[in-house]
Scaffold this motif. Structure first.
Motif, PDB file in Angstrom:
ATOM      1  N   THR A  67      -2.823  24.432 -85.750  1.00 13.22           N
ATOM      2  CA  THR A  67      -1.423  24.626 -86.155  1.00 13.22           C
ATOM      3  C   THR A  67      -0.971  23.495 -87.080  1.00 13.22           C
ATOM      4  OG1 THR A  67      -1.068  25.700 -84.052  1.00 13.22           O
ATOM      5  CG2 THR A  67       0.898  25.028 -85.234  1.00 13.22           C
ATOM      6  N   GLN A 114       7.214  31.402 -72.417  1.00 12.13           N
ATOM      7  CA  GLN A 114       6.638  30.242 -73.113  1.00 12.13           C
ATOM      8  C   GLN A 114       6.919  30.446 -74.603  1.00 12.13           C
ATOM      9  OE1 GLN A 114       2.507  30.340 -71.918  1.00 12.13           O
ATOM     10  NE2 GLN A 114       2.996  29.967 -69.789  1.00 12.13           N
ATOM     11  N   HIS A 116       6.944  28.897 -77.591  1.00  3.25           N
ATOM     12  CA  HIS A 116       6.200  28.554 -78.808  1.00  3.25           C
ATOM     13  C   HIS A 116       4.988  29.448 -78.990  1.00  3.25           C
ATOM     14  CE1 HIS A 116       8.539  24.981 -77.571  1.00  3.25           C
ATOM     15  NE2 HIS A 116       8.874  25.031 -78.839  1.00  3.25           N
ATOM     16  N   SER A 119       6.179  33.097 -79.914  1.00  2.00           N
ATOM     17  CA  SER A 119       6.630  33.277 -81.296  1.00  2.00           C
ATOM     18  C   SER A 119       5.421  33.305 -82.246  1.00  2.00           C
ATOM     19  CB  SER A 119       7.638  32.181 -81.615  1.00  2.00           C
ATOM     20  OG  SER A 119       7.380  31.587 -82.818  1.00  2.00           O
ATOM     21  N   GLU A 120       4.415  32.460 -81.983  1.00  2.00           N
ATOM     22  CA  GLU A 120       3.201  32.484 -82.816  1.00  2.00           C
ATOM     23  C   GLU A 120       2.484  33.833 -82.681  1.00  2.00           C
ATOM     24  OE1 GLU A 120       1.720  30.292 -84.909  1.00  2.00           O
ATOM     25  OE2 GLU A 120       3.084  28.595 -84.687  1.00  2.00           O
ATOM     26  N   SER A 453       1.019  27.035 -74.926  1.00  4.41           N
ATOM     27  CA  SER A 453       2.317  26.897 -75.590  1.00  4.41           C
ATOM     28  C   SER A 453       2.617  25.432 -75.926  1.00  4.41           C
ATOM     29  CB  SER A 453       3.420  27.476 -74.690  1.00  4.41           C
ATOM     30  OG  SER A 453       4.547  27.775 -75.449  1.00  4.41           O
ATOM     31  N   PHE A 456       1.262  24.233 -79.320  1.00  2.00           N
ATOM     32  CA  PHE A 456       2.114  24.559 -80.482  1.00  2.00           C
ATOM     33  C   PHE A 456       3.327  23.633 -80.530  1.00  2.00           C
ATOM     34  CE2 PHE A 456      -0.135  28.582 -79.743  1.00  2.00           C
ATOM     35  CZ  PHE A 456      -0.678  28.758 -81.004  1.00  2.00           C
ATOM     36  N   GLU A 457       3.966  23.511 -79.354  1.00  2.00           N
ATOM     37  CA  GLU A 457       5.174  22.677 -79.262  1.00  2.00           C
ATOM     38  C   GLU A 457       4.907  21.279 -79.824  1.00  2.00           C
ATOM     39  OE1 GLU A 457       6.471  22.402 -75.142  1.00  2.00           O
ATOM     40  OE2 GLU A 457       7.375  20.465 -75.558  1.00  2.00           O
ATOM     41  N   TYR A 460       4.193  21.051 -83.663  1.00  2.00           N
ATOM     42  CA  TYR A 460       5.407  21.076 -84.491  1.00  2.00           C
ATOM     43  C   TYR A 460       6.021  19.667 -84.543  1.00  2.00           C
ATOM     44  CZ  TYR A 460       5.178  26.149 -83.442  1.00  2.00           C
ATOM     45  OH  TYR A 460       4.786  27.442 -83.268  1.00  2.00           O
TER      46      TYR A 460
END
Ligand SMILES: Cc1cc2nc3c(=O)[nH]c(=O)nc-3n(C[C@H](O)[C@H](O)[C@H](O)COP(=O)(O)OP(=O)(O)OC[C@H]3O[C@@H](n4cnc5c(N)ncnc54)[C@H](O)[C@@H]3O)c2cc1C
Length: 470
Positions: A67, A114, A116, A119-120, A453, A456-457, A460
């Protein structure tokens, strides 16, 4: 190599799926075979096309690294992604087991709770799920009710430690309690009830309860909106229909930079100049950059030599501050017909922490078993056959797939479980950069730490920090 006679792998070869060196397959007839097929193996950038210098080097091609690499390359940064394994996905990878069946060797379950990861998944059109109907028991409500409000006042903002502490000064005090301490506070429970609660809590992380901060469990409870009935569906019910490897490949597909697989990083040195951080691989190759993002799991960071060295406090956090959840994963196919969602009893000296039926594949029921590392699961038929001694009686094993995460040099177990008092002593220290080296990954997240999750969090967060700095 797996032989074609052993299992029906023709479909895999037809799809030209390559073989990872990781994991093992066991069948009644042929015993153990090491290495498993997976679509997670992708080529490296040809060496002549690599550059000696980059804007950012990202270490690790799990979800956090993929990511961060994708998002930095989107923003025009010249990036190099370096991965030790022969595949992408890190602690998540999918192995095909038949024309329409697959198993997850690591991280598996996701949920719309969860945010993140969900949404991905939607971004890639992958929000279709298979259900595991594992019927986990709800945790006692009184266990979480540390404040007379079901824990709500303790963690007002589960994705933001700083904001939570600002709102509630007692947050850090609650983190000083171990799970053992918290159970001891429950005067209303009998000794037997306490013993049952402890056995249930022990199956969460598989590390001693006195070494686990109560906050590790309360945090998940908060993320489940303080609803004990949500904990099981939010954490072990929905599997990706296309598998985690397909998800990782979708992210990689969008990544625009260079990549090297099968090359562990051995050292990271920082000096002055335009490209102050240089990363040396085990094979001696060296690449330099303005900044480095390490997504190496906390359990194995000590395998990398840092120059200048990491602060004493950070080293302490990575070693004595956490206890690795040294859990292995075994996926078993049994011809015994069992209902989906059945918990299999793992009692007494059994090496298994938990096990349950995890779907029907053709004529077989799939069992997922999480095992303690004390037995060498991949060394003798008897070890695999131990599954047949579990209850219900009469389960026979035809074949099994395993990954010994406890022995994995690039994971060191499932996750690092934080001990009592970790947040106050170490949290800030481990999340700040070490010069131009940024630490990132699910192990560092505030919210769904220890879950996909969380990868990803945290990617970012760190991508934002790196873009600000370079
Ligand atoms: C058995 C198991 C079950 C799990 N179940 C779930 C679940 O059901 N749901 C869920 O949400 N989460 C689950 N998890 C946790 C989840 O898989 C992880 O939290 C998440 O995948 C971590 O992503 P990451 O990118 O932060 O780290 P990783 O995926 O570990 O990625 C880090 C990468 O760094 C690489 N690396 C390490 N050392 C070096 C080095 N020296 N040089 C170069 N590269 C290096 C590694 O090979 C790896 O690819 C599970 C994990 C395991 C192991």
């Amino acid at each position: 190599m797996l032989s074609l006679e052993t299992v029906d792998y023709q479909h895999i070869y037809r799809r030209k799926i390559k073989q990872s060196q990781e994991g093992f397959h066991w069948t009644t007839k042929y015993g153990f075979q090491y290495g498993l097929p997976t679509a997670a193996i992708v080529p490296s950038t040809p060496k002549p096309d690599l550059s000696p210098t980059y804007d950012v080097i990202i270490i690790g091609a799990g979800f956090a690294g993929l990511t961060a690499a994708r998002d930095l390359s989107f923003r025009g940064k010249k990036t190099l992604l370096i991965e030790a394994r022969d595949r992408i996905g890190g602690r998540c990878w999918t192995v095909p087991t038949g024309p329409d069946t697959q198993v997850e060797m690591g991280g598996t379950w996701v949920h719309w709770q969860q945010p993140h990861v969900f949404s991905e998944l939607q971004q890639y059109g992958m929000d279709e799920f298979e259900e595991t109907v594992a019927g986990g028991e709800d945790c006692e409500v009184v266990f979480f009710d540390v404040d007379g409000q079901g824990g709500r006042s303790v963690i007002p903002f589960p994705f933001n430690l700083e904001a939570s502490v600002k709102q509630n000064a007692e947050y850090l005090d609650v983190d000083k309690l171990s799970i053992e301490d918290r159970v001891a506070q429950l005067d209303g429970l009998t000794q037997e009830e306490k013993a049952m609660l402890k056995a249930h809590l022990a199956s969460f992380y598989g590390v001693p309860l006195e070494k686990t901060s109560f906050m590790e469990v309360l945090r998940v409870h908060a993320l489940c909106n303080f609803d004990p009935g949500m904990m099981e569906p939010a954490t072990m019910k929905y599997k990706l229909a296309e598998g985690t490897t397909a998800f990782a490949l979708a992210i990689l597909e969008e990544y625009k930079g260079d990549r090297i697989f099968g090359s562990p990083v051995s050292s990271i040195k920082q000096s002055d100049g335009e490209f102050p951080v240089s990363v040396t691989l085990k094979n001696g190759d060296r690449y330099s950059s303005e900044a480095v993002i390490s997504t190496v799991p906390i359990n194995v960071i000590s395998s990398i030599v840092f120059d200048p060295p990491l602060s004493a406090l950070r080293q302490e956090a990575f070693s004595s501050g956490v206890t690795p959840a040294r859990t292995d994963k075994l996926l078993v196919y049994t011809p015994t017909k069992l209902n989906n969602g059945l918990n299999i009893a793992c009692e007494g000296d059994m090496p298994y922490a938990s096990s349950f039926t995890d779907g029907i594949h053709g004529n077989h029921t799939l069992l997922t078993l999480l095992a303690h590392p004390d037995i060498s699961l991949d060394r003798s038929d008897e070890n695999i056959r131990l599954v047949e001694t579990l209850r219900p009686a009469g389960v026979t094993v035809d074949s099994a797939y395993g990954h010994l995460w406890s022995d994995d040099p690039y994971a060191g177990g499932v996750m690092p479980v934080r001990g009592p008092g970790f947040l106050e002593k170490y949290h800030e220290e481990i999340r700040k950069p070490h010069g131009r080296v940024y630490f990132c990954g699910s192990d560092f997240a505030d919210g769904w730490r220890g879950f996909i999750s969380g990868a990803f969090e945290d990617a970012y967060r760190v991508t934002r920090e790196v873009l600000k700095a370079c």
